[in-house]
Design a protein around this motif. Structure first.
Motif, PDB file in Angstrom:
ATOM      1  N   GLY A 105      32.066  46.299  37.635  1.00  8.81           N
ATOM      2  CA  GLY A 105      32.230  46.585  39.044  1.00  8.81           C
ATOM      3  C   GLY A 105      33.619  47.067  39.386  1.00  8.81           C
ATOM      4  N   SER A 106      33.855  47.219  40.682  1.00 10.08           N
ATOM      5  CA  SER A 106      35.118  47.767  41.169  1.00 10.08           C
ATOM      6  C   SER A 106      35.676  46.949  42.316  1.00 10.08           C
ATOM      7  CB  SER A 106      34.933  49.209  41.657  1.00 10.08           C
ATOM      8  OG  SER A 106      34.503  50.064  40.619  1.00 10.08           O
ATOM      9  N   LEU A 107      36.981  46.976  42.441  1.00  7.82           N
ATOM     10  CA  LEU A 107      37.690  46.395  43.568  1.00  7.82           C
ATOM     11  C   LEU A 107      38.877  47.281  43.888  1.00  7.82           C
ATOM     12  CD1 LEU A 107      37.904  42.566  42.756  1.00  7.82           C
ATOM     13  CD2 LEU A 107      36.615  43.600  44.626  1.00  7.82           C
ATOM     14  N   ARG A 108      39.300  47.265  45.137  1.00  6.88           N
ATOM     15  CA  ARG A 108      40.522  47.946  45.522  1.00  6.88           C
ATOM     16  C   ARG A 108      41.470  46.948  46.157  1.00  6.88           C
ATOM     17  NH1 ARG A 108      41.860  52.616  49.999  1.00  6.88           N
ATOM     18  NH2 ARG A 108      41.541  50.801  51.353  1.00  6.88           N
ATOM     19  N   LEU A 109      42.638  46.820  45.574  1.00  6.82           N
ATOM     20  CA  LEU A 109      43.665  45.946  46.105  1.00  6.82           C
ATOM     21  C   LEU A 109      44.639  46.747  46.961  1.00  6.82           C
ATOM     22  CD1 LEU A 109      44.534  43.813  42.945  1.00  6.82           C
ATOM     23  CD2 LEU A 109      42.688  43.495  44.617  1.00  6.82           C
ATOM     24  N   SER A 110      45.145  46.111  47.992  1.00  8.96           N
ATOM     25  CA  SER A 110      46.120  46.733  48.869  1.00  8.96           C
ATOM     26  C   SER A 110      47.415  45.941  48.841  1.00  8.96           C
ATOM     27  CB  SER A 110      45.605  46.794  50.310  1.00  8.96           C
ATOM     28  OG  SER A 110      44.442  47.577  50.409  1.00  8.96           O
ATOM     29  N   CYS A 111      48.509  46.642  48.976  1.00  9.51           N
ATOM     30  CA  CYS A 111      49.820  46.023  49.074  1.00  9.51           C
ATOM     31  C   CYS A 111      50.557  46.703  50.213  1.00  9.51           C
ATOM     32  CB  CYS A 111      50.586  46.172  47.761  1.00  9.51           C
ATOM     33  SG  CYS A 111      52.309  45.636  47.830  1.00  9.51           S
ATOM     34  N   VAL A 159      44.715  48.793  30.938  1.00  9.62           N
ATOM     35  CA  VAL A 159      43.996  49.238  32.130  1.00  9.62           C
ATOM     36  C   VAL A 159      43.939  50.749  32.241  1.00  9.62           C
ATOM     37  CG1 VAL A 159      44.686  47.134  33.314  1.00  9.62           C
ATOM     38  CG2 VAL A 159      45.983  49.230  33.688  1.00  9.62           C
ATOM     39  N   GLN A 160      44.572  51.452  31.329  1.00  4.34           N
ATOM     40  CA  GLN A 160      44.607  52.914  31.362  1.00  4.34           C
ATOM     41  C   GLN A 160      43.196  53.488  31.415  1.00  4.34           C
ATOM     42  OE1 GLN A 160      47.581  54.809  31.314  1.00  4.34           O
ATOM     43  NE2 GLN A 160      46.220  56.506  31.832  1.00  4.34           N
ATOM     44  N   GLY A 161      42.988  54.405  32.346  1.00  2.47           N
ATOM     45  CA  GLY A 161      41.692  55.034  32.493  1.00  2.47           C
ATOM     46  C   GLY A 161      40.732  54.286  33.390  1.00  2.47           C
ATOM     47  N   ARG A 162      41.059  53.050  33.722  1.00  5.88           N
ATOM     48  CA  ARG A 162      40.191  52.244  34.586  1.00  5.88           C
ATOM     49  C   ARG A 162      40.829  51.941  35.941  1.00  5.88           C
ATOM     50  NH1 ARG A 162      39.070  47.261  33.241  1.00  5.88           N
ATOM     51  NH2 ARG A 162      40.950  46.937  31.955  1.00  5.88           N
ATOM     52  N   PHE A 163      42.134  51.781  35.960  1.00 11.12           N
ATOM     53  CA  PHE A 163      42.858  51.469  37.189  1.00 11.12           C
ATOM     54  C   PHE A 163      43.627  52.699  37.660  1.00 11.12           C
ATOM     55  CE2 PHE A 163      43.498  46.602  36.525  1.00 11.12           C
ATOM     56  CZ  PHE A 163      42.137  46.464  36.278  1.00 11.12           C
ATOM     57  N   THR A 164      43.699  52.871  38.972  1.00 11.51           N
ATOM     58  CA  THR A 164      44.418  53.990  39.560  1.00 11.51           C
ATOM     59  C   THR A 164      45.218  53.509  40.762  1.00 11.51           C
ATOM     60  OG1 THR A 164      42.642  55.526  38.912  1.00 11.51           O
ATOM     61  CG2 THR A 164      44.254  56.303  40.532  1.00 11.51           C
ATOM     62  N   ASP A 191      38.382  49.988  38.488  1.00  6.91           N
ATOM     63  CA  ASP A 191      37.014  50.327  38.121  1.00  6.91           C
ATOM     64  C   ASP A 191      36.703  49.796  36.730  1.00  6.91           C
ATOM     65  OD1 ASP A 191      37.604  53.565  39.567  1.00  6.91           O
ATOM     66  OD2 ASP A 191      36.578  51.864  40.510  1.00  6.91           O
ATOM     67  N   SER A 192      35.428  49.718  36.422  1.00  4.03           N
ATOM     68  CA  SER A 192      34.979  49.238  35.112  1.00  4.03           C
ATOM     69  C   SER A 192      35.651  47.925  34.744  1.00  4.03           C
ATOM     70  CB  SER A 192      35.249  50.303  34.039  1.00  4.03           C
ATOM     71  OG  SER A 192      34.585  51.505  34.344  1.00  4.03           O
ATOM     72  N   LEU A 193      35.650  47.000  35.668  1.00  2.00           N
ATOM     73  CA  LEU A 193      36.342  45.734  35.468  1.00  2.00           C
ATOM     74  C   LEU A 193      35.722  44.927  34.338  1.00  2.00           C
ATOM     75  CD1 LEU A 193      37.024  44.870  39.169  1.00  2.00           C
ATOM     76  CD2 LEU A 193      38.766  44.984  37.387  1.00  2.00           C
ATOM     77  N   LYS A 194      36.585  44.216  33.631  1.00  2.00           N
ATOM     78  CA  LYS A 194      36.197  43.377  32.515  1.00  2.00           C
ATOM     79  C   LYS A 194      36.592  41.940  32.799  1.00  2.00           C
ATOM     80  CE  LYS A 194      37.327  47.159  29.330  1.00  2.00           C
ATOM     81  NZ  LYS A 194      38.167  47.547  28.163  1.00  2.00           N
ATOM     82  N   PRO A 195      35.923  40.972  32.177  1.00  2.00           N
ATOM     83  CA  PRO A 195      36.319  39.577  32.385  1.00  2.00           C
ATOM     84  C   PRO A 195      37.795  39.323  32.094  1.00  2.00           C
ATOM     85  CG  PRO A 195      34.180  39.652  31.347  1.00  2.00           C
ATOM     86  CD  PRO A 195      34.688  41.070  31.381  1.00  2.00           C
ATOM     87  N   GLU A 196      38.355  40.009  31.122  1.00  2.00           N
ATOM     88  CA  GLU A 196      39.755  39.823  30.794  1.00  2.00           C
ATOM     89  C   GLU A 196      40.705  40.350  31.861  1.00  2.00           C
ATOM     90  OE1 GLU A 196      38.176  42.868  27.675  1.00  2.00           O
ATOM     91  OE2 GLU A 196      37.382  41.228  28.896  1.00  2.00           O
ATOM     92  N   ASP A 197      40.177  41.054  32.863  1.00  2.00           N
ATOM     93  CA  ASP A 197      40.987  41.479  33.996  1.00  2.00           C
ATOM     94  C   ASP A 197      41.185  40.359  35.010  1.00  2.00           C
ATOM     95  OD1 ASP A 197      41.310  44.192  33.127  1.00  2.00           O
ATOM     96  OD2 ASP A 197      39.299  44.638  33.880  1.00  2.00           O
TER      97      ASP A 197
END
Length: 117
Positions: A16-22, A63-68, A83-89
């Motif tokens: 799945g995907s999430l978007r974090l804001s700062c 996280v290269q290729g998955r996080f932007t 994107d393409s989140l993994k349990p290790e994230d």
């Protein structure tokens, strides 16, 4: 005074995907670079990515290729699209700025990201 606040964490299934804001309190040369770090219980804080004043970004290999990262300077905001989140994230994700390269001195409180398998 530099203050940062993260939001957008939550629980998501693997893939799945999430978007974090700062959101930062101010924009100055001191906040040119905005970092994302993450930390899991019992583990050392890990660099995730960094973005510069014109939107150029660099990421950890994990996280290269998955996080932007992106930046909206008008809103003093930085975003981390995951994107393409993994349990290790799974970790507490914090944004940070200032200081020297890879050693920021201003930190947000963090937002929890949990990825289920």
């Amino acid at each position: 005074q530099v203050q940062l606040m993260e939001s957008g964490g939550g629980l998501v299934q693997a893939g799945g995907s999430l978007r974090l804001s700062c959101v930062t309190s101010i924009r100055t040369p001191e906040t040119t670079l905005i970092y994302w770090f993450r930390q899991s219980p019992g583990k050392e804080r890990e660099f995730v990515g960094v973005i510069n004043w014109v939107g150029g970004s660099t990421y950890a290999d994990s996280v290269q290729g998955r996080f932007t990262m992106s930046r909206d300077n008008a809103k003093n905001a930085v975003y981390l699209q995951m994107d393409s989140l993994k349990p290790e994230d799974t970790a507490v994700y914090s944004c940070a700025t200032g200081g020297t390269w890879l050693k920021p001195i201003y930190w947000g409180q963090g937002t929890q990201v949990t990825v289920s398998s």
